[in-house]
Design a protein around this motif. Structure first.
Motif, PDB file in Angstrom:
ATOM      1  N   TYR A 161      13.971 -31.996 -29.489  1.00 38.26           N
ATOM      2  CA  TYR A 161      15.030 -32.419 -30.942  1.00 38.26           C
ATOM      3  C   TYR A 161      16.260 -31.595 -30.690  1.00 38.26           C
ATOM      4  O   TYR A 161      17.278 -31.996 -30.123  1.00 38.26           O
ATOM      5  CB  TYR A 161      14.954 -31.891 -31.808  1.00 38.26           C
ATOM      6  CG  TYR A 161      13.648 -32.702 -33.056  1.00 38.26           C
ATOM      7  CD1 TYR A 161      12.804 -33.644 -31.847  1.00 38.26           C
ATOM      8  CD2 TYR A 161      13.093 -33.058 -33.940  1.00 38.26           C
ATOM      9  CE1 TYR A 161      12.204 -34.773 -32.438  1.00 38.26           C
ATOM     10  CE2 TYR A 161      11.656 -33.597 -34.990  1.00 38.26           C
ATOM     11  CZ  TYR A 161      11.539 -34.355 -34.199  1.00 38.26           C
ATOM     12  OH  TYR A 161      10.655 -35.439 -34.939  1.00 38.26           O
ATOM     13  N   PHE A 162      16.261 -30.067 -30.103  1.00 33.66           N
ATOM     14  CA  PHE A 162      17.391 -29.579 -29.416  1.00 33.66           C
ATOM     15  C   PHE A 162      18.124 -30.090 -28.717  1.00 33.66           C
ATOM     16  O   PHE A 162      19.024 -30.354 -28.460  1.00 33.66           O
ATOM     17  CB  PHE A 162      16.481 -27.903 -29.371  1.00 33.66           C
ATOM     18  CG  PHE A 162      17.881 -26.777 -29.224  1.00 33.66           C
ATOM     19  CD1 PHE A 162      18.553 -26.129 -30.185  1.00 33.66           C
ATOM     20  CD2 PHE A 162      18.020 -26.410 -27.487  1.00 33.66           C
ATOM     21  CE1 PHE A 162      19.072 -25.652 -29.593  1.00 33.66           C
ATOM     22  CE2 PHE A 162      19.054 -25.638 -27.002  1.00 33.66           C
ATOM     23  CZ  PHE A 162      19.920 -24.814 -28.617  1.00 33.66           C
ATOM     24  N   LEU A 189       5.036 -26.998 -33.041  1.00 39.54           N
ATOM     25  CA  LEU A 189       6.119 -27.163 -33.623  1.00 39.54           C
ATOM     26  C   LEU A 189       7.347 -26.549 -32.180  1.00 39.54           C
ATOM     27  O   LEU A 189       8.597 -27.209 -32.317  1.00 39.54           O
ATOM     28  CB  LEU A 189       6.263 -25.692 -34.006  1.00 39.54           C
ATOM     29  CG  LEU A 189       5.267 -25.821 -36.160  1.00 39.54           C
ATOM     30  CD1 LEU A 189       5.294 -24.749 -36.787  1.00 39.54           C
ATOM     31  CD2 LEU A 189       5.929 -26.946 -36.735  1.00 39.54           C
ATOM     32  N   LEU A 190       7.012 -26.213 -31.123  1.00 38.98           N
ATOM     33  CA  LEU A 190       7.575 -25.337 -30.280  1.00 38.98           C
ATOM     34  C   LEU A 190       8.273 -26.676 -29.532  1.00 38.98           C
ATOM     35  O   LEU A 190       9.612 -26.682 -29.146  1.00 38.98           O
ATOM     36  CB  LEU A 190       6.873 -24.552 -29.317  1.00 38.98           C
ATOM     37  CG  LEU A 190       7.656 -23.789 -28.866  1.00 38.98           C
ATOM     38  CD1 LEU A 190       9.011 -22.993 -29.167  1.00 38.98           C
ATOM     39  CD2 LEU A 190       6.852 -23.387 -27.763  1.00 38.98           C
ATOM     40  N   ALA A 242       9.057 -20.756 -33.882  1.00 36.53           N
ATOM     41  CA  ALA A 242       7.661 -21.061 -32.991  1.00 36.53           C
ATOM     42  C   ALA A 242       7.101 -19.905 -31.926  1.00 36.53           C
ATOM     43  O   ALA A 242       6.624 -19.656 -31.531  1.00 36.53           O
ATOM     44  CB  ALA A 242       7.566 -22.791 -32.770  1.00 36.53           C
ATOM     45  N   ARG A 259      19.925 -33.306 -28.961  1.00 36.42           N
ATOM     46  CA  ARG A 259      20.987 -33.259 -29.709  1.00 36.42           C
ATOM     47  C   ARG A 259      22.048 -32.410 -28.424  1.00 36.42           C
ATOM     48  O   ARG A 259      22.939 -32.175 -29.280  1.00 36.42           O
ATOM     49  CB  ARG A 259      20.855 -31.977 -30.902  1.00 36.42           C
ATOM     50  CG  ARG A 259      20.455 -32.865 -31.993  1.00 36.42           C
ATOM     51  CD  ARG A 259      22.027 -33.357 -32.676  1.00 36.42           C
ATOM     52  NE  ARG A 259      21.680 -34.442 -33.559  1.00 36.42           N
ATOM     53  CZ  ARG A 259      21.776 -35.636 -33.633  1.00 36.42           C
ATOM     54  NH1 ARG A 259      22.315 -36.254 -31.639  1.00 36.42           N
ATOM     55  NH2 ARG A 259      21.604 -37.043 -34.653  1.00 36.42           N
ATOM     56  N   ALA A 318      10.455 -29.210 -31.467  1.00 36.57           N
ATOM     57  CA  ALA A 318      11.690 -28.579 -31.683  1.00 36.57           C
ATOM     58  C   ALA A 318      12.999 -28.594 -30.302  1.00 36.57           C
ATOM     59  O   ALA A 318      13.673 -28.914 -30.467  1.00 36.57           O
ATOM     60  CB  ALA A 318      11.598 -26.946 -32.410  1.00 36.57           C
ATOM     61  N   SER A 319      11.705 -28.451 -29.979  1.00 38.46           N
ATOM     62  CA  SER A 319      12.886 -27.750 -28.220  1.00 38.46           C
ATOM     63  C   SER A 319      13.312 -29.878 -28.043  1.00 38.46           C
ATOM     64  O   SER A 319      14.112 -29.937 -27.135  1.00 38.46           O
ATOM     65  CB  SER A 319      11.626 -27.599 -27.332  1.00 38.46           C
ATOM     66  OG  SER A 319      11.010 -26.216 -27.692  1.00 38.46           O
ATOM     67  N   ILE A 342      12.974 -23.602 -33.699  1.00 37.12           N
ATOM     68  CA  ILE A 342      12.074 -23.152 -32.006  1.00 37.12           C
ATOM     69  C   ILE A 342      12.058 -21.432 -31.964  1.00 37.12           C
ATOM     70  O   ILE A 342      10.349 -20.762 -31.374  1.00 37.12           O
ATOM     71  CB  ILE A 342      13.347 -23.650 -30.989  1.00 37.12           C
ATOM     72  CG1 ILE A 342      13.567 -24.410 -30.431  1.00 37.12           C
ATOM     73  CG2 ILE A 342      12.813 -22.949 -29.549  1.00 37.12           C
ATOM     74  CD1 ILE A 342      14.301 -25.337 -29.253  1.00 37.12           C
ATOM     75  N   TYR A 392      18.458 -26.937 -34.508  1.00 44.58           N
ATOM     76  CA  TYR A 392      16.956 -27.227 -34.071  1.00 44.58           C
ATOM     77  C   TYR A 392      16.823 -25.858 -33.476  1.00 44.58           C
ATOM     78  O   TYR A 392      15.416 -25.545 -33.265  1.00 44.58           O
ATOM     79  CB  TYR A 392      16.734 -28.541 -32.797  1.00 44.58           C
ATOM     80  CG  TYR A 392      16.405 -29.546 -34.093  1.00 44.58           C
ATOM     81  CD1 TYR A 392      15.457 -29.701 -34.807  1.00 44.58           C
ATOM     82  CD2 TYR A 392      17.810 -30.183 -33.690  1.00 44.58           C
ATOM     83  CE1 TYR A 392      15.647 -30.388 -36.201  1.00 44.58           C
ATOM     84  CE2 TYR A 392      17.878 -31.323 -34.219  1.00 44.58           C
ATOM     85  CZ  TYR A 392      17.040 -31.635 -35.215  1.00 44.58           C
ATOM     86  OH  TYR A 392      16.671 -33.385 -35.930  1.00 44.58           O
TER      87      TYR A 392
END
Lengths: 349, 315
Positions: free
Chosen positions: B110-111, B103-104, A329, B114, B107-108, A326, A322
């Motif tokens: 999910y990151f 999006l940011l 974006a 994980r 993704a943050s 990031i 991911y």
């Protein structure tokens, strides 16, 4: 603070601010790698090598860039006319659906006829999918951002319904997937033995055609005029509603080609994971390209490289993949700001 | 028809309606505050994901439930600060920035998930908010159970609608906020800062969206998984339009929506559901949202300066 328009931005501003934006993105990515307990230089190196370090990696990047060029073009065309098409994902699946409907044996034509028929049907379907929200916008004033977004969910459920119903592959061991395309319906590879299919070639042609439409035709001029100032365009006698509808048809058709090329060029069948958000990523691609169709090709390859590179880096260094989303974006947000700063000066008074 | 009547007469149906509506109420109020001040916040979907993750993660790593709610709200406000900085003083496209924030933020989250749980396949559960029956009131037949045997967050959602309504329409701050969304030049002429008002609205609104997301992990599913917000943010944007930018009507919209959603889940288990593909039922929320937008489209109650950046000294 207030913003002051700069009449003639200096070269320093035009190059400096975008460069700072990219540098910030890299610094932020490094910080994320550190956070994940990895060496930032090694992480970035692995991403680079995974994206372009070998012939295999490079071709993989170009393959991944193919659908992104199409969705990027779709977004660029629409955003230029201020038609906020956030539904490229739905249009992509509409295109993929047509490719499967015509390409699994329904038409026994030769490839020279079959492939154009599939592509044409895909474009038509994608165009129709966006025509709905565009008509709602021009006729009833319904905001297309929300309707196109909601259509993405509806389309995915519709595809899921078909894949578990009439389109389900009888040989698919119960998986929700379509039958495979017949060999004649597959896009051939550009060079024998190299894993790059003609979808990429088609994407390049599409980019050039869009550039021609935008810079050399009346429609292109009208689309820009509507995007820059709707009232002024209307006053100048441009049929604004009709231009928006034409834009929608073109944009939806382009996004649908992404689905066609993924099915006919790469996958060979339709599944629910055909697109890992190509429609949404197309927005990043188009914005990084400043909505320029030729720029879309370059930025799609760059964005695809980040994704492919991050996948391979993640397997080696254990930083979650991911990180790619990031960084992209971040690139989007910093770049939009950088572009604004090339045109405006900030005054603190 | 008997089956459908039976659904409407069951107390658990109405309890589900309110439960489904609750996260939407938080996020819809958040979006409504932003839009009333003149900023369309398309970061909503991602901010809900962040809220869902932050709240869950706090409790999972040993924090209290209310601490989780606060952390979620704080995380949402941070993304709101970013959104506001880019769209208000710099006046960047609210469409592009909003989608970028989504999006940011997604993704943050999910990151971070994980990073925290590298190899987990079944998402771990947390000890979430429990229903808190309100004495006497919860004994009212049918409605009592539905309305008054909910978790504290649901009660908070309903209180919030009253607070938002009061602040927007009964206080000077609310007047200034609404004016910032209707006629920012007039606000500036009064010596007030449009920038400060809009930034504040986006930050508070984003905080509320994050609490809406946190509701999902802390009061509904009790764990965090990918794709869990699943378009709820976009539906909330439709609900704001449906509610004509009025808190009370937006609440009504959220409850109506909860009704249809709870109904489609239950219809899947009836004899009708056996013949109709379940995907058609799952489509209903999205189709209804589009329908709501179409029905409301004729009403011109949009804040006049929505999506119009304000730059002092420019006319």
């Amino acid at each position: 603070m207030r913003l002051e328009v700069i009449a003639r931005p200096s070269l320093w501003r035009m190059i400096g601010f975008p460069a700072i934006a990219l540098a910030l993105t890299v610094v932020f990515g490094s910080a994320l790698a550190l956070l994940a307990g990895a060496n930032p230089f090694q992480t970035l190196g692995l991403i680079l090598r995974g994206a372009a370090g070998s012939q295999f990696a490079l071709l993989e990047t170009l393959n991944r860039a193919t659908p992104l060029i199409f969705t990027g073009l779709a977004v660029a065309v629409a955003f230029r006319a201020k038609l906020w098409n956030i539904g490229a994902e739905a249009q992509l699946y509409a295109g993929a659906l047509m490719a499967v409907l015509l390409g699994t044996g329904a038409l026994g034509w030769s490839p020279a006829l079959l492939l154009p028929a599939m592509a044409g049907a895909a474009m038509l379907a994608g165009a129709l999918v966006l025509l709905g929200p565009a008509l709602l916008k021009t006729r009833l004033g319904v905001d297309e951002v929300v309707t196109t977004l909601l259509f993405n969910f509806i389309m995915l459920l519709f595809i899921s319904m078909l894949l578990e119903g009439p389109l389900k592959d009888p040989m698919g061991m119960g998986w929700p997937q379509s039958s495979r395309l017949i060999p004649d319906a597959r896009l051939p590879r550009i060079v024998d033995g190299l894993r790059l299919h003609w979808g990429f070639g088609l994407a390049l042609i599409a980019a050039v055609l869009v550039w021609v439409i935008q810079s050399r035709t009346t429609l292109g001029y009208e689309m820009r005029a509507v995007g820059q100032n709707r009232q002024a365009a209307e006053f100048a006698g441009i049929p604004v509603g009709r231009v928006i509808l034409k834009t929608a048809l073109l944009s939806g058709g382009l996004a649908a080609l992404a689905g066609f090329s993924e099915v006919a060029g790469l996958r060979g069948n339709l599944t629910l994971d055909l697109s890992p958000g190509f429609g949404y990523t197309g927005i990043i691609v188009a914005m990084l390209a400043l909505l320029n169709p030729i720029g879309v090709v370059i930025s799609a390859i760059f964005v695809a490289g980040v994704f492919v590179g991050a996948d391979s880096m993640s397997r080696a260094a254990g930083v979650p993949t991911y990180i790619a989303n990031i960084m992209l974006a971040t690139a989007l947000l910093t770049m939009v700001l950088a572009i604004a700063l090339t045109r405006f000066r900030v005054r603190w008074d | 028809m008997g089956e459908i009547l039976e659904i409407f007469l069951s107390a658990s149906f109405w309890a589900a309606v309110i439960r489904i509506a609750s996260p939407l109420i938080f996020a819809t109020m958040g979006e409504l505050i932003c839009e009333r001040a003149g900023v369309l916040n398309l970061g909503i979907e991602g901010i809900m994901v962040v809220g869902a993750f932050a709240g869950w993660m706090t409790v999972y790593s040993g924090g209290g439930l209310w601490t989780g709610v606060m952390v979620a709200m704080f995380a949402g406000m941070l993304f709101g600060l970013l959104h506001g900085t880019l769209t208000v003083p710099f006046g960047l496209s609210q469409h592009v920035v909003g989608l970028g924030i989504t999006l940011l933020a997604t993704a943050s989250a999910y990151f971070a998930y994980r990073l925290a749980l590298p190899r987990v396949t079944t998402p771990p559960r947390i000890e979430a908010f429990q229903p808190l029956p309100i004495p006497i009131l919860s004994d009212i037949p049918l409605i009592g159970h539905a309305l008054f045997t909910q978790t504290p967050l649901t009660y908070l959602a309903f209180v919030l609608v009253g607070v938002v309504s009061f602040v927007l329409f009964r206080t000077p701050l609310g007047l200034a906020l609404r004016a910032a969304g209707e006629n920012p030049a007039a606000v500036a002429a009064q010596g007030l800062s449009v920038t400060a008002l809009r930034m504040g609205a986006v930050m508070v609104g984003s905080g509320l969206m994050a609490v809406g997301g946190a509701f999902l992990t802390m009061s509904a599913f009790n764990s965090f998984f990918f794709e869990m917000v699943n378009g709820r943010g976009w539906i909330c944007i439709a609900l704001v339009v449906f509610g004509a930018w009025m808190p009370g009507k937006a609440l009504l919209g959220a409850v109506l929506f909860g009704m249809f959603d709870a109904l489609q889940i239950r219809l899947q288990q009836t004899s009708i559901g056996a013949d109709v593909p379940y995907q058609l039922f799952l489509m209903m929320p999205f189709v209804l949202s589009i329908l709501a937008l179409v029905i409301m489209s004729r009403r011109a109650s949009v804040p006049a300066a929505l999506m119009v950046p304000f730059n002092k000294g420019e006319r």
